[in-house]
Design an enzyme around this catalytic site. Structure first.
Site, short mmCIF file in Angstrom:
data_model
loop_
_atom_site.label_atom_id
_atom_site.label_comp_id
_atom_site.label_asym_id
_atom_site.label_seq_id
_atom_site.Cartn_x
_atom_site.Cartn_y
_atom_site.Cartn_z
N GLU A 8 67.79 -1.92 -0.13
CA GLU A 8 69.47 -2.96 -0.09
C GLU A 8 69.37 -2.96 -0.98
OE1 GLU A 8 65.49 -3.85 3.49
OE2 GLU A 8 65.79 -3.39 0.85
N ASP A 95 63.20 -3.15 3.84
CA ASP A 95 62.24 -3.91 4.54
C ASP A 95 61.49 -3.88 5.87
OD1 ASP A 95 63.54 -6.17 2.32
OD2 ASP A 95 65.32 -6.84 4.13
N ASP A 97 60.88 -4.75 9.00
CA ASP A 97 60.94 -5.21 10.29
C ASP A 97 61.62 -4.28 11.09
OD1 ASP A 97 63.53 -5.77 8.26
OD2 ASP A 97 63.52 -7.59 9.76
N GLU A 99 65.05 -4.00 11.34
CA GLU A 99 66.11 -3.65 10.35
C GLU A 99 66.00 -3.08 9.51
OE1 GLU A 99 70.19 -4.96 11.26
OE2 GLU A 99 68.63 -5.81 12.17
N ARG A 322 61.26 -12.62 6.73
CA ARG A 322 61.62 -13.02 8.16
C ARG A 322 60.32 -12.49 8.85
NH1 ARG A 322 66.18 -10.25 5.63
NH2 ARG A 322 68.31 -11.36 6.49
N HIS A 367 53.24 -9.34 9.08
CA HIS A 367 52.29 -9.44 8.60
C HIS A 367 52.10 -10.68 8.12
CE1 HIS A 367 52.09 -4.81 9.07
NE2 HIS A 367 52.50 -4.53 8.26
#
Length: 888
Positions: A8, A95, A97, A99, A322, A367
């Site tokens: 990102e 990432d 997650d 998103e 997150r 995790h």
């Protein structure tokens, strides 16, 4: 040919590049590369005429979203496509997650790679984690993508369906949101409780006693065998003792009479209890608990906490920030225990390695808990970090290490004393073994100081001892209204109610304040009158939207979609298009909502009407001669607006401002007025000849009630010239937006501003005192670049040869050129920012500043021209099995 890895941000790219083999090229997508249209100019011409185009979701075609590449991302997409042409393999390493999964999917859809493509995930950026992730690549998780897309569509449907209704009925620019509206309603409910609150008063006695030359305190708890009333015995809505409570309520006369009666009497210890207590350390941080503790300890907003944590993660200092999980890997547990043993000794280790279980069913984002990265933890001092990054890393390090430390063992001591028919109690605490408190005390910055404050040492007392009473005091108490939400307590409530996800709380709270629903005052979120109006409308016509339980169930369904337990399309159809769906409900309710009623805030015990107008909240009253209105100052909260304040505001409007007297030099009247930004003084009357008479706000501590004519004259004389600085240039004292200050005019070098201390008075501060303040190191927001070194010197500007440097500010690093400051945008860091990039950013800001001065007509013409150049429609493809591991 090389392997192209896409992450990102440039910071993440730079860190991960260190751990990849040769032949790997790492590029940054700068976050999302596609999204639903954010404005009409982003809607492609081919679909602009469609009725669903503004919504960005074709509800009649199975809720197909319209995805576009924002203008500022088109160059990045082109660069990524060019990089892919030279690659033999693509790895999407965003990432882990939802998103991040979504960003990878959008990249795949846009780039349409013809080479083998993999999805790589990791929860920390260390050599070991990256190399392991490289071996365990997988395909894109379609369920996660669909869950994120459903959540995005759902939020768009709620926001874009209800917000236009709020514009029509209350005020333009307002917004509603699936989680945002519930959060605002929580603030409003708390403020209503404060408004309904009635203060209750009670008295008791406090004694200072002495036993063998050791002092201790005791408080009155019973009288004649009956409990003495405390704050918990009062009904908050009446200010009276709650019905059914058998307590003694003392007034001042009774308390003072009892005080006189007990003076000189014998005190006797009647009971003594020592109770051992064990306290366990808190689990390691999740996103939510990190935001809460950072707000309490560091006074950082949720938004700033997440921004700083993101920087720490991308630089490889902490694991992914997150997460809902409190679990720690075996590696992390071992690293934490090594830290404890080395720094505190084996005695401070918990007997067995500790693991924590995540209780929340919705915990699915990652995790592990948030912890220092790696198989061994760097101490905060070893990181070389500074400012907020150091503070936050220090917090995370301490919390992680403390969770593997031994329990704290304490002894609670309670002593009961009797003097005639009055029972007193004294409480103490002894810390027998600090345990984890040696490293970390929740809510405190200094564990050693906190430990000292925790202990309340009592003398060695025994039953039938007779301590001496040194002093006996009658003390008045008043019950306090419910505390307003802080960012920390709001985040805690949202999480406990199952509303939203911790990763979204920062943006939610940011939206609430940005949209004018709440003001942050002394770390408390204070709802505005606009928040009351919006919540009132939603409660009456769309109760589900502000119902925490309904929103919590919705959140659970979204989680079920991620696991495949629920189907996304039937759910969206039922929510939006069903017989009781949102679209149907808005269509039915719109005609029933009266705009005047919607803009009116109903407040108990207030005859005046409070309405929301174009320029804010105002009072409206009929006085027999017509309707009188008066603006409500922005710092006057709904809970504090009472009949007396209403009368003050109306009196100013009907009778004119109150005159304090006349100015001794000009003979003009001096008035005390209350405006939108609070009370102020004005010299003279407004007239055609004098359309803008001088006005000065009252500084903190001065109210219209205690303002004197002499003080008003002094305020109107500001700025005061105090004298000349030894280095040249005059020094003045004045009042500004952030309070009283002094300023040194340094000529061509600019002006040096300093805030006055609380003990200084702007009206009588002397030149000597000003010079003393100027001699101190400059702190805080107003720090000038003269008084601190640049983080990085980029070089001279090509046009004027003036230096361009990077400095550290309260909101992060920024670029400075002359009087122009530019924040370093997301994706850039101090290390990788070049002179050429800085010049572009400065030019962009200058261009933006000029653009804002153009007329709305010019803006419209520009937008129209831009629209004609919009690229063709980019509709979303349905998630498919896309990124697959390359075949051997």
């Amino acid at each position: 040919m090389s392997t192209l890895v896409i992450v990102e941000s440039p910071t993440k790219a730079r860190t991960i590049r260190n751990y990849l083999p040769q032949g790997f090229r790492v590029e940054a997508s700068m976050g999302h590369v596609r999204d639903l249209p954010q404005s009409a100019t982003e809607i492609p011409p081919a679909v602009k005429a469609e009725k669903w185009a503004q919504l960005g979701v074709n509800v009649d075609a199975d809720f197909e979203p319209l995805y576009v590449v924002p203008k500022d991302k088109k160059k990045i997409v082109t660069q990524l496509k060019d990089a892919l042409k030279e690659a033999s393999e693509l790895i999407l390493a965003t990432d882990e997650d939802r998103e991040g999964e979504s960003i990878s999917w959008h990249l795949y859809q846009l780039l349409n790679p013809k080479v083998p493509t993999k999805r790589m995930v990791f929860h920390e950026i260390t050599k070991e984690a990256i190399q392991k992730a490289l071996k365990d690549c997988r395909s894109i998780d379609d369920k996660l993508v669909r869950a994120q897309e459903t959540r995005r569509i759902l939020d768009r449907l709620v926001g874009y369906t209800l917000s236009p209704l709020l514009w029509k009925k209350i005020s333009y620019g307002l917004s509603a949101g699936r989680v945002q509206s519930v959060a605002v309603s929580l603030l409003v409910t708390k403020e209503r409780q404060r408004r309904a609150f009635r203060t209750g008063a009670y008295w008791d006695l406090k004694a200072e006693l002495l036993q063998e030359q050791t002092p201790f305190n005791a408080v009155l708890v019973t009288l004649g065998g009956t409990k003495v009333a405390t704050g918990s015995d009062f009904d908050s809505t009446t200010g009276q003792i709650t019905s059914g409570r058998q307590v003694v309520l003392l007034n001042q006369a009774e308390a003072e009479a009892l005080q006189l009666r007990l003076i000189g009497q014998t005190w006797t210890v009647t009971d003594l209890e020592e109770r051992p207590v064990t306290r366990k350390s808190a689990p390691p941080f999740t996103t939510s608990t990190l935001q809460q503790e950072s707000n309490r300890k560091l006074r950082l907003s949720a938004r700033d906490t997440m921004r700083t944590a993101q920087n720490l993660y991308e630089q490889g200092y902490i694991t992914y920030m997150r997460t809902d999980s409190v679990h720690l890997s075996d590696q992390a547990v071992s690293a934490a225990r090594d830290c404890v043993e080395k720094l505190y000794g084996k005695d401070y280790l918990s007997p067995k390695p500790r693991q924590y279980t995540t209780k929340s069913k919705g915990a699915q984002e990652a995790h592990e808990a948030i912890r220092p990265a790696g198989s061994s933890f760097r101490t905060p001092q070893e990181t070389g970090l500074g400012g907020r990054e150091f503070q936050l890393y220090d917090l995370i390090w301490k919390r992680t290490v403390a969770c593997q430390m031994a329990d704290s063992r304490q002894t609670q001591i309670t002593v009961q004393l009797q003097v005639e028919d009055a029972g007193f109690r004294s409480s103490g605490k002894r810390i027998d073994f600090e345990g984890y408190l040696r490293a970390y005390v929740e809510g405190s910055d200094d564990p050693d100081a906190a430990l000292e404050n925790m202990e309340i040492i009592l003398p060695n007392l025994k039953v039938n001892d007779h301590p001496e009473c040194e002093e006996l005091e009658a003390v008045k108490h008043e019950t306090q209204p419910p505390a307003r939400y802080t960012e920390a307590t709001l985040v805690k409530t949202l999480e406990s109610e199952g509303i939203g996800r911790p990763s979204t709380y920062a943006s939610i709270i940011g939206t609430i304040t940005d949209k004018g629903y709440a003001q942050l005052t002394n770390n408390a979120l204070v709802p505005t009158f606009t928040a009351f109006a919006v919540t009132g409308l939603l409660e009456k016509h769309f109760p589900d939207v502000v119902d925490p339980s309904f929103t919590s169930k919705m959140e659970q369904t979204l989680d079920d979609i991620a696991t495949g337990e629920a189907q996304w399309l039937p759910y969206l159809k039922d929510f939006y298009s069903g017989d009781k769906g949102l679209e149907t409900l808005v269509r039915e309710q719109e005609s029933q909502i009266d705009a005047t009623t919607a803009r009116t805030v109903e407040l108990e015990n207030l005859d005046a009407k409070v309405r929301i107008g174009k320029y804010g909240a105002y009072i409206e009253v009929e006085n027999g001669e017509g309707v009188v209105t008066a603006s409500i100052p922005r710092d006057l909260t709904p809970a504090d607006l009472d009949p007396q304040k209403v009368q003050t505001l109306l009196k100013q409007k009907t009778e004119g401002p109150e005159s304090l007297g006349r100015h001794p030099e000009t003979g003009e009247p001096i008035y005390t007025l209350i405006g939108p930004y609070g009370p102020y003084v004005q010299l003279g009357d407004k007239s055609e000849e004098n359309p803008k008479p001088k006005q000065v706000s009252l500084p903190k501590g001065i109210t219209p009630e205690n303002l004197t004519l002499e003080t008003a004259i002094g305020l109107l004389a500001l700025p005061r010239t105090l004298g000349t600085h030894p280095d040249g240039g005059k020094i003045q004292a004045s009042l500004g937006r952030f309070g009283p200050y002094i300023v040194h005019d340094q000529g061509k070098e600019g002006k040096d501003y300093r805030s006055l201390k609380a003990s200084d008075n702007v009206l009588d501060v002397t030149l000597e005192r000003a010079l003393e303040i100027f001699s101190e190191p400059k702190k805080g927001r107003a720090s000038s670049t003269k008084s601190k070194a640049a983080l990085k010197e980029l070089g001279a500007h090509p046009e004027d040869e003036q230096p361009i440097n990077i400095y550290d500010g309260p909101y992060g690093p920024y670029i400075k050129h002359g009087k122009t400051n530019v924040s370093i945008p997301e994706g850039h860091t101090v290390e990788n920012l070049t002179l050429a990039t800085a010049v572009q950013l400065l030019a962009s800001k200058a261009s933006t500043s000029k653009t804002t001065r153009k007329t709305s007509k010019a803006k419209t013409a520009s937008a129209t021209k831009s629209t004609t150049k919009t690229t063709k429609t980019e509709k979303a493809a349905k998630p498919k099995s896309t990124a697959t591991e390359s075949k051997k």
